[in-house]
Design a protein around this motif. Structure first.
Motif, short mmCIF file in Angstrom:
data_model
loop_
_atom_site.label_atom_id
_atom_site.label_comp_id
_atom_site.label_asym_id
_atom_site.label_seq_id
_atom_site.Cartn_x
_atom_site.Cartn_y
_atom_site.Cartn_z
N UNK A 51 0.81 -1.21 0.00
CA UNK A 51 0.00 0.00 0.00
C UNK A 51 0.84 1.26 0.00
N UNK A 52 0.25 2.38 0.42
CA UNK A 52 0.96 3.65 0.43
C UNK A 52 0.21 4.66 1.30
N UNK A 53 0.83 5.81 1.51
CA UNK A 53 0.20 6.95 2.14
C UNK A 53 0.25 8.11 1.17
N UNK A 54 -0.85 8.81 1.00
CA UNK A 54 -0.91 9.98 0.12
C UNK A 54 -1.35 11.20 0.91
N UNK A 55 -0.89 12.36 0.47
CA UNK A 55 -1.28 13.63 1.09
C UNK A 55 -2.45 14.22 0.33
N UNK A 56 -3.46 14.71 1.08
CA UNK A 56 -4.65 15.29 0.47
C UNK A 56 -4.75 16.81 0.64
N UNK A 57 -3.73 17.42 1.21
CA UNK A 57 -3.76 18.86 1.50
C UNK A 57 -2.48 19.52 0.99
N UNK A 58 -2.62 20.71 0.40
CA UNK A 58 -1.47 21.52 0.02
C UNK A 58 -1.16 22.51 1.14
N UNK A 59 0.11 22.66 1.46
CA UNK A 59 0.49 23.45 2.62
C UNK A 59 0.62 24.94 2.28
N UNK A 60 0.47 25.78 3.33
CA UNK A 60 0.66 27.22 3.21
C UNK A 60 1.76 27.62 4.18
N UNK A 61 2.86 28.15 3.68
CA UNK A 61 3.99 28.51 4.53
C UNK A 61 3.60 29.57 5.55
N UNK A 62 4.20 29.49 6.75
CA UNK A 62 3.95 30.47 7.79
C UNK A 62 2.64 30.30 8.51
N UNK A 63 2.02 29.12 8.43
CA UNK A 63 0.74 28.88 9.10
C UNK A 63 0.81 27.61 9.93
N UNK A 64 -0.15 27.52 10.88
CA UNK A 64 -0.43 26.26 11.57
C UNK A 64 -1.73 25.73 10.99
N UNK A 65 -1.73 24.50 10.52
CA UNK A 65 -2.86 23.99 9.75
C UNK A 65 -2.94 22.47 9.88
N UNK A 66 -4.06 21.94 9.43
CA UNK A 66 -4.26 20.49 9.38
C UNK A 66 -3.86 19.96 8.01
N UNK A 67 -3.05 18.93 7.99
CA UNK A 67 -2.74 18.20 6.76
C UNK A 67 -3.54 16.90 6.78
N UNK A 68 -4.25 16.63 5.70
CA UNK A 68 -5.05 15.41 5.59
C UNK A 68 -4.28 14.36 4.78
N UNK A 69 -4.29 13.12 5.28
CA UNK A 69 -3.60 12.02 4.62
C UNK A 69 -4.55 10.83 4.46
N UNK A 70 -4.19 9.92 3.55
CA UNK A 70 -4.90 8.65 3.39
C UNK A 70 -3.90 7.51 3.40
N UNK A 71 -4.13 6.55 4.30
CA UNK A 71 -3.37 5.30 4.29
C UNK A 71 -4.16 4.26 3.52
N UNK A 72 -3.57 3.67 2.50
CA UNK A 72 -4.19 2.60 1.73
C UNK A 72 -3.41 1.32 1.98
N UNK A 73 -4.02 0.36 2.69
CA UNK A 73 -3.43 -0.96 2.83
C UNK A 73 -4.11 -1.89 1.83
#
Length: 556
Positions: A51-73
């Motif tokens: 499987x793999x892990x993918x990122x679902x969110x694009x980051x914004x520099x200089x911020x505190x934010x949530x990054x969304x991920x998906x684990x696919x087994x």
């Protein structure tokens, strides 16, 4: 807002692409594995986590934010995860996660429970204890999870985090997903993902009499800017790709269900591996562009003129079987080198000491055409290979290729004997009288109970269904009325005049359930059906190996 291009997806996404299964704890000497495959589709037993892990969110520099991920087994054996970690690059600092625990197999969490969030260590966030003891992250499933992070000002470009997922040691051949990379893109980067792939018009993995069908995919613009002119593709069994263009613009965050203009011919009996992917110009993250699904198609076998045989010797024979579990109750049959003939057979093994209410699995056969009044014999070879286990088999019929549809019992569960390491294969069979003309499905069930010292062990091979009699009768019995049944309609008592001693009679209702059976003497006999409900019944008489079926009406 979701957009639908070209046509509705009907019920296509009712399919569960990744079905979860019940875990079998690995015990030395009780786990069987085998592999075979062809160039079109692998039916190999998975040997470790994939499987793999993918990122679902694009980051914004200089911020505190949530990054969304998906684990696919994606592995389909019992190798669950008991530890997962992500280590972020210097520009991204993990703070916390709302996912605590990470995931849990609610039906079978294991003795050490779900995988909880660990204290953050530098750039690493992790869940679980990596103790190789009943992992709570179920195989053959996808998990969305969130990590709250702080992005250092001035961070630019694609950031690469590393991840690791550890298996719990209970799969067919235990192993870890190991280390991998996940790309985290800056805001404004092109990023298109593919979530689902399937033919339109099917509602199950195993199918009957498919034809030309359109292929659909679900695509998602994960960027923070609109996307246009997206090339999308599909291929079947690694054949020549078929391409289309989604013109767009597709708004940021929008999901699109797209149907390809070129259809595919699924009519031959085969296993089909369908892959759908996107190809967005300038896209940086290619790890989440592809989705796939495997299905099978069976051309229905006309049992009136053809015998159905399945020795589990080819990819198609194995892949077209629905080795399903009874909803909420069961396990799944798998492939084994223990066989009656040929190279392969099927097995259900649950080790002793497994504490679980589940105890049943079914092998559901492809679609078969029957004719009203004809008699068909379902036969198979079976055995139980260890004295420290028990196993039962039964035969069922229904109107679809799923275990849930197997509502009619043709032969109730009975124990396999003997139960020894050298137990011989024995043949079992039951006859079915078709009440109506049409397509039917049959299933062989395996079942047992577990104790501290006894497990479940069922082996199946060489399944066959053949016509053995018809409503026309054999020779001239029906035409001459040598066997008479009266009165018809009846208020309950039927008179039967048999021409031979040791003749037999069986009575079936309109859905094929046997409701009465007995042995007849030569001459006049009476049978009492007054305990049955009013309606039509089929009376099957077997005299001197000559079979006749007559319809009678019960009206009390």
């Amino acid at each position: 807002m979701k957009k639908i291009y070209l046509m509705s997806l009907t019920a296509v996404f009712a399919l569960t692409v990744n079905a979860q299964t019940t875990k079998l704890k690995k015990v030395s000497g009780n786990v069987e594995t085998t592999t075979f495959s062809n160039t079109n589709n692998s039916l190999s037993k998975v040997t470790q986590q994939t499987g793999n892990i993918t990122s679902n969110t694009q980051y914004v520099a200089g911020t505190t934010m949530n990054l969304e991920f998906t684990l696919n087994l994606t592995n389909t054996d019992a190798e669950y995860g008991d530890f997962i970690s992500i280590t972020f690059p210097a520009g991204i600092v993990p703070n916390s996660s709302p996912n605590n625990p990470f995931a849990s197999d609610a039906a079978d969490p294991g003795p050490d429970g779900p995988e909880v969030l660990n204290p953050i260590s530098g750039q690493t966030i992790s869940w679980g204890n990596d103790d190789n003891n009943w992992g709570g992250i179920v195989a053959n499933a996808s998990y969305n999870f969130t990590v709250n992070v702080t992005i250092t000002p001035g961070t630019i470009g694609t950031q690469v985090a590393t991840y690791s997922v550890s298996g719990d040691g209970y799969g067919a051949t235990p192993g870890d997903l190991g280390s991998g990379n996940v790309n985290i893109l800056p805001a404004g980067s092109p990023d298109f993902s593919t979530a689902l792939a399937a033919p339109i018009g099917i509602t199950a993995i195993n199918n009957c009499n498919l034809a030309m069908l359109p292929i659909a995919g679900r695509f998602h613009n994960k960027s923070t800017v609109p996307a246009s002119a997206i090339t999308v593709n599909y291929s079947v069994n690694n054949g020549t790709p078929v391409s289309d263009i989604i013109p767009g613009p597709i708004a940021a965050g929008d999901s699109i269900d797209f149907v390809f203009s070129t259809q595919f011919d699924f009519s031959p009996s085969n296993i089909y591996s369908i892959k759908v992917w996107s190809d967005l110009t300038g896209e940086l993250n290619r790890m989440n562009d592809t989705a796939s699904i495997g299905i099978s198609n069976s051309v229905s076998v006309p049992l009136t003129t053809t015998t159905y045989s399945n020795g589990v010797e080819t990819n198609y024979e194995y892949g077209s079987l629905n080795r399903d579990f009874v909803s909420g109750l069961g396990y799944t049959f798998a492939l084994t080198a223990t066989k009656h003939t040929g190279s392969y057979g099927l097995y259900l093994t649950v080790p002793a000491g497994t504490v679980t209410p589940v105890n049943e699995a079914m092998v559901v056969l492809p679609c078969l055409d029957v004719t009203s009044g004809d008699t068909y014999r379902i036969s198979f070879w079976k055995k139980t290979t260890t004295a420290a286990a028990n196993g039962m088999t039964g035969v069922f019929t229904g109107t679809a290729q799923t275990a849930a549809a197997m509502t009619t019992i043709l032969k109730a569960y009975s124990a396999n004997t003997p139960t020894t390491a050298t137990a011989p294969w024995t043949k079992d069979s039951v006859d079915y009288v078709a009440a109506v003309t049409g397509t039917k499905y049959f299933a062989i069930g395996g079942k047992g109970t577990t104790t501290a010292t006894s497990g479940i062990n069922v082996r199946l091979d060489d399944i066959k269904i053949a016509k053995v009699g018809s409503s026309v009768g054999v020779k001239t019995i029906a035409a001459n009325d040598a066997i008479t049944i009266f009165p018809n309609p009846t208020s309950g008592v039927l008179n039967i005049n048999a021409v031979e001693a040791n003749s037999s009679v069986e009575v079936f209702n309109v859905i094929g359930e046997k409701v009465y059976s007995n042995i007849l003497t030569k001459g006049n006999n009476t049978i009492d059906l007054s305990g049955l409900a009013n309606g039509a019944y089929f009376v099957k008489l077997n005299s001197n190996n000559q079979i006749i079926t007559k319809k009678v009406v019960l009206s009390k």
